[in-house]
Design a protein around this motif. Structure first.
Motif, PDB file in Angstrom:
ATOM      1  N   LYS A 177       0.861  -1.193   0.000  1.00  0.00           N
ATOM      2  CA  LYS A 177       0.000   0.000   0.000  1.00  0.00           C
ATOM      3  C   LYS A 177       0.894   1.239   0.000  1.00  0.00           C
ATOM      4  N   ILE A 178       0.788   2.014  -1.074  1.00  0.00           N
ATOM      5  CA  ILE A 178       1.667   3.187  -1.245  1.00  0.00           C
ATOM      6  C   ILE A 178       0.806   4.430  -1.463  1.00  0.00           C
ATOM      7  N   TYR A 179       1.140   5.504  -0.744  1.00  0.00           N
ATOM      8  CA  TYR A 179       0.534   6.799  -1.085  1.00  0.00           C
ATOM      9  C   TYR A 179       1.662   7.663  -1.639  1.00  0.00           C
ATOM     10  N   PHE A 180       1.531   8.069  -2.920  1.00  0.00           N
ATOM     11  CA  PHE A 180       2.566   8.873  -3.566  1.00  0.00           C
ATOM     12  C   PHE A 180       2.087  10.316  -3.704  1.00  0.00           C
ATOM     13  N   LEU A 181       2.948  11.272  -3.357  1.00  0.00           N
ATOM     14  CA  LEU A 181       2.568  12.686  -3.483  1.00  0.00           C
ATOM     15  C   LEU A 181       3.767  13.534  -3.868  1.00  0.00           C
ATOM     16  N   PRO A 182       3.546  14.751  -4.477  1.00  0.00           N
ATOM     17  CA  PRO A 182       2.246  15.314  -4.802  1.00  0.00           C
ATOM     18  C   PRO A 182       1.849  15.170  -6.277  1.00  0.00           C
ATOM     19  N   ASP A 183       2.672  14.520  -7.120  1.00  0.00           N
ATOM     20  CA  ASP A 183       2.449  14.619  -8.563  1.00  0.00           C
ATOM     21  C   ASP A 183       1.476  13.553  -9.076  1.00  0.00           C
ATOM     22  N   LYS A 184       0.311  14.029  -9.538  1.00  0.00           N
ATOM     23  CA  LYS A 184      -0.720  13.125 -10.056  1.00  0.00           C
ATOM     24  C   LYS A 184      -0.228  12.385 -11.316  1.00  0.00           C
ATOM     25  N   LEU A 185       0.446  13.125 -12.215  1.00  0.00           N
ATOM     26  CA  LEU A 185       0.855  12.498 -13.484  1.00  0.00           C
ATOM     27  C   LEU A 185       1.953  11.458 -13.247  1.00  0.00           C
ATOM     28  N   MET A 186       2.888  11.799 -12.335  1.00  0.00           N
ATOM     29  CA  MET A 186       3.920  10.804 -12.002  1.00  0.00           C
ATOM     30  C   MET A 186       3.275   9.616 -11.279  1.00  0.00           C
ATOM     31  N   GLY A 187       2.240   9.897 -10.488  1.00  0.00           N
ATOM     32  CA  GLY A 187       1.502   8.816  -9.808  1.00  0.00           C
ATOM     33  C   GLY A 187       0.867   7.877 -10.829  1.00  0.00           C
ATOM     34  N   LEU A 188       0.268   8.449 -11.872  1.00  0.00           N
ATOM     35  CA  LEU A 188      -0.347   7.612 -12.921  1.00  0.00           C
ATOM     36  C   LEU A 188       0.732   6.814 -13.661  1.00  0.00           C
ATOM     37  N   ASN A 189       1.867   7.468 -13.934  1.00  0.00           N
ATOM     38  CA  ASN A 189       2.979   6.759 -14.606  1.00  0.00           C
ATOM     39  C   ASN A 189       3.535   5.648 -13.721  1.00  0.00           C
ATOM     40  N   LEU A 190       3.553   5.919 -12.421  1.00  0.00           N
ATOM     41  CA  LEU A 190       4.045   4.919 -11.462  1.00  0.00           C
ATOM     42  C   LEU A 190       3.139   3.680 -11.479  1.00  0.00           C
ATOM     43  N   LYS A 191       1.826   3.908 -11.467  1.00  0.00           N
ATOM     44  CA  LYS A 191       0.868   2.783 -11.518  1.00  0.00           C
ATOM     45  C   LYS A 191       1.089   1.956 -12.777  1.00  0.00           C
ATOM     46  N   ARG A 192       1.249   2.670 -13.885  1.00  0.00           N
ATOM     47  CA  ARG A 192       1.424   2.005 -15.180  1.00  0.00           C
ATOM     48  C   ARG A 192       2.727   1.180 -15.185  1.00  0.00           C
ATOM     49  N   GLU A 193       3.791   1.764 -14.641  1.00  0.00           N
ATOM     50  CA  GLU A 193       5.087   1.078 -14.640  1.00  0.00           C
ATOM     51  C   GLU A 193       5.050  -0.145 -13.716  1.00  0.00           C
ATOM     52  N   MET A 194       4.370  -0.012 -12.542  1.00  0.00           N
ATOM     53  CA  MET A 194       4.287  -1.172 -11.635  1.00  0.00           C
ATOM     54  C   MET A 194       3.512  -2.299 -12.328  1.00  0.00           C
ATOM     55  N   ALA A 195       2.426  -1.950 -13.039  1.00  0.00           N
ATOM     56  CA  ALA A 195       1.647  -2.978 -13.755  1.00  0.00           C
ATOM     57  C   ALA A 195       2.528  -3.640 -14.821  1.00  0.00           C
ATOM     58  N   ARG A 196       3.309  -2.802 -15.518  1.00  0.00           N
ATOM     59  CA  ARG A 196       4.194  -3.348 -16.574  1.00  0.00           C
ATOM     60  C   ARG A 196       5.220  -4.317 -15.986  1.00  0.00           C
ATOM     61  N   ARG A 197       5.685  -4.018 -14.740  1.00  0.00           N
ATOM     62  CA  ARG A 197       6.682  -4.890 -14.098  1.00  0.00           C
ATOM     63  C   ARG A 197       6.036  -6.075 -13.375  1.00  0.00           C
ATOM     64  N   GLY A 198       4.711  -6.147 -13.408  1.00  0.00           N
ATOM     65  CA  GLY A 198       4.012  -7.240 -12.719  1.00  0.00           C
ATOM     66  C   GLY A 198       3.993  -7.065 -11.207  1.00  0.00           C
ATOM     67  N   VAL A 199       4.150  -5.834 -10.709  1.00  0.00           N
ATOM     68  CA  VAL A 199       4.146  -5.561  -9.264  1.00  0.00           C
ATOM     69  C   VAL A 199       2.716  -5.138  -8.887  1.00  0.00           C
ATOM     70  N   THR A 200       2.108  -5.893  -7.938  1.00  0.00           N
ATOM     71  CA  THR A 200       0.737  -5.554  -7.562  1.00  0.00           C
ATOM     72  C   THR A 200       0.756  -4.753  -6.267  1.00  0.00           C
ATOM     73  N   LYS A 201       0.425  -3.478  -6.349  1.00  0.00           N
ATOM     74  CA  LYS A 201       0.354  -2.634  -5.149  1.00  0.00           C
ATOM     75  C   LYS A 201      -0.846  -1.714  -5.285  1.00  0.00           C
ATOM     76  N   ASP A 202      -1.421  -1.375  -4.139  1.00  0.00           N
ATOM     77  CA  ASP A 202      -2.483  -0.362  -4.141  1.00  0.00           C
ATOM     78  C   ASP A 202      -1.766   0.994  -4.114  1.00  0.00           C
ATOM     79  N   ILE A 203      -1.799   1.722  -5.235  1.00  0.00           N
ATOM     80  CA  ILE A 203      -1.087   3.013  -5.300  1.00  0.00           C
ATOM     81  C   ILE A 203      -2.102   4.153  -5.356  1.00  0.00           C
ATOM     82  N   GLN A 204      -2.114   4.944  -4.289  1.00  0.00           N
ATOM     83  CA  GLN A 204      -2.946   6.153  -4.252  1.00  0.00           C
ATOM     84  C   GLN A 204      -2.015   7.337  -4.530  1.00  0.00           C
ATOM     85  N   PHE A 205      -2.573   8.414  -5.061  1.00  0.00           N
ATOM     86  CA  PHE A 205      -1.693   9.576  -5.277  1.00  0.00           C
ATOM     87  C   PHE A 205      -2.463  10.876  -5.167  1.00  0.00           C
ATOM     88  N   TYR A 206      -1.721  11.960  -5.007  1.00  0.00           N
ATOM     89  CA  TYR A 206      -2.286  13.290  -4.797  1.00  0.00           C
ATOM     90  C   TYR A 206      -2.544  13.971  -6.155  1.00  0.00           C
TER      91      TYR A 206
END
Ligand code: 13P
Ligand code: SF4
Length: 344
Positions: A177-206
């Motif tokens: 469970k990760i809360y990433f802040l403050p960049d929404k766009l980097m948060g979306l890119n982070l979610k996409r990259e974790m999915a691409r790497r097969g890493v399953t995490k609940d990623i919330q962002f600001y």
């Protein structure tokens, strides 16, 4: 960056004349170089007298990078440089939060900020009280803050990251469970990259954004590719996911530079602040930069005149001062970043 303390207008001009992308702010005549040189040489003399160093982010104007910069790079490299320097005074030509990071790491040194515009649209988007509220809403999440945050926000978070290490660090944090802040766009890119790497995490962002990087669109990339079919598109993770998805490479400013340096290709579109394009043109004149780039008003509020002024006679506003309790808490999140980054 700087090879000797005194330079001539001719030497400066030979470096800066190659810079073309970005309009009049980013182009240099011999006359402009002649005006810079007395200031540059006075700053370099003062640095020696006062045992000072100048740290410069790649987005800052080229006359500062090539005239007076001792250390130049992305936010991660500059944090490491701040940690390693033996100087008594650090002049940080970038944005205030980068100077704050240097002070958090070096409480005994004077850290001086010549930039006249405090802030950055990301760092200004969230404060410590807002992070405390979010922690109540997400008590099981590890709070990860981008380095583009104030000391007060870093003090509330568990781990700091930069664009150079955000994906690897989030992957390695032993919490799903990760809360990433403050960049929404980097948060979306982070979610996409974790999915691409097969890493399953609940990623919330600001909801913060960088006003420079959010401007770019996949439409612009499409048009540039039509005009220059061989172009390599290189973007920063603060750009929209649609932009990162259609780019050939995504990384921090230092990683973007490295990509271009290593590439055999000849044409590049750099989707980031203009200063990086200026550096690339000065250092790799055989490669061609196409398209345009945008300016960050905060980074570009650094001038040679203000660097000289803060070195001669700094005001309270120019000095970074951080409450000791807050510094120690913020230090933990930065040290956690160094620990995770060095694991890889
Ligand atoms: P880098 O760490 O990639 O240099 O990014 C800092 C920044 O402010 C980007 O907008
Ligand atoms: Fe902040 Fe964007 Fe400027 Fe970087 S480019 S310092 S994120 S406003």
């Amino acid at each position: 960056m700087l090879t000797k303390s005194h330079i001539t207008a001719e030497e400066l001009y030979q470096t800066l004349r190659k810079i073309k992308v970005g309009g009049t702010v980013c182009t240099y005549s011999y006359k402009k170089c002649e005006e810079f040189v007395p200031l540059i040489n006075e700053i370099n003399d003062l640095k020696e007298q006062k045992n000072a160093v100048i740290l410069v982010h790649s987005y800052v104007s080229p006359e500062i990078i090539y005239g007076v910069g001792d250390f130049v790079g992305d936010s991660y490299k500059l944090a490491k440089d701040a940690l390693s320097t033996k100087a008594d005074i650090i002049v940080f030509a970038a944005v205030r939060f980068m100077g704050d990071t240097a002070k958090i790491l070096n409480p005994e040194k004077a850290v001086l900020i010549p930039g006249l515009l405090d802030g950055c649209t990301l760092a200004d988007s969230i404060n410590g009280a807002q992070v405390r509220e979010l922690k109540k809403q997400f008590p099981k999440h590890t709070f990860v803050c981008y380095i583009n945050t104030t000391a007060e926000v870093k003090a509330e978070c568990d781990v700091c990251v930069t664009s150079a290490n955000v994906y690897d660090i989030v992957q390695n944090i032993p919490n799903d469970k990760i809360y990433f802040l403050p960049d929404k766009l980097m948060g979306l890119n982070l979610k996409r990259e974790m999915a691409r790497r097969g890493v399953t995490k609940d990623i919330q962002f600001y909801s913060g954004t960088c006003y420079v990087h959010e401007e770019y669109s996949s439409e612009q990339i499409k048009n540039i590719r039509l005009e220059y079919p061989d172009v390599k598109v290189v973007s920063h993770p603060e750009c929209k996911p649609e932009v990162c998805e259609t780019s050939d490479f995504v990384g921090s400013t230092a990683q973007m530079l490295h990509y271009m340096k290593k590439s055999r290709d000849k044409q590049f579109l750099m989707l980031t602040e203009c200063g990086l394009s200026s550096r690339l043109q000065a250092e790799f004149p055989n490669k061609r930069l196409v398209g345009s780039c945008t300016l960050c008003r905060y980074m570009k509020s650094n001038t040679l005149q203000d660097i000289l002024r803060v070195l001669k006679d700094p005001t309270d506003r120019d000095r970074v001062i951080i409450d000791e309790q807050m510094r120690l808490r913020a230090l933990k999140s930065i040290q956690a970043m160094f620990r995770y980054a060095e694991q890889n």
